[in-house]
Design a protein around this motif. Sequence first.
Motif, short mmCIF file in Angstrom:
data_model
loop_
_atom_site.label_atom_id
_atom_site.label_comp_id
_atom_site.label_asym_id
_atom_site.label_seq_id
_atom_site.Cartn_x
_atom_site.Cartn_y
_atom_site.Cartn_z
N GLY A 50 1.02 -1.14 0.29
CA GLY A 50 -0.36 -0.16 -0.64
C GLY A 50 0.68 1.33 0.26
N LYS A 51 2.13 0.98 -0.10
CA LYS A 51 2.91 2.50 -0.44
C LYS A 51 2.47 2.81 -1.64
CE LYS A 51 4.24 1.55 3.54
NZ LYS A 51 3.74 1.86 4.46
N SER A 52 2.46 2.57 -2.77
CA SER A 52 2.31 2.50 -4.05
C SER A 52 1.19 2.66 -4.71
CB SER A 52 3.88 2.56 -4.78
OG SER A 52 4.83 2.58 -4.45
N ALA A 53 0.76 3.41 -5.44
CA ALA A 53 -1.02 2.95 -6.04
C ALA A 53 -0.38 2.36 -7.17
CB ALA A 53 -1.19 4.96 -7.19
N ILE A 54 -1.18 1.36 -7.71
CA ILE A 54 -1.37 1.13 -8.99
C ILE A 54 -1.54 1.21 -10.50
CG2 ILE A 54 -2.77 -0.83 -11.03
CD1 ILE A 54 -2.99 -2.31 -8.24
#
Length: 104
Positions: A50-54
């Motif tokens: 959950g630290k970077s977006a898709i």
Amino acid sequence: MKLMSRNIKFNTHPGEIISKQIIKPNKLSIDKTAKLLGVTRPTLSKIVNGKSAISPLMAIRISKVFGGSANLWIRLQAAYDLREAEKEFEDKQIKLDKYQQNCW
């Protein structure tokens, strides 16, 4: 002005869905999944945690490797981002007035 509450208690990051719906049931490691997707282990790890977006490119990679629609992953990410923004907006207690257009 109060934001309309959508009564969503948990805001699930799409990376968590990848972990629970793809990686774990298929007994894949982060390393193996990253190789299948053609990305680095740290890149996938950030998403799963959950630290970077898709990104749109990642959404296409997921759909090509595991099936399904890239559009679904983009919509999941957008919904997550919007809920986070709504929380931030409310936490900061931002007060705005609705614009009233003058009628002639």
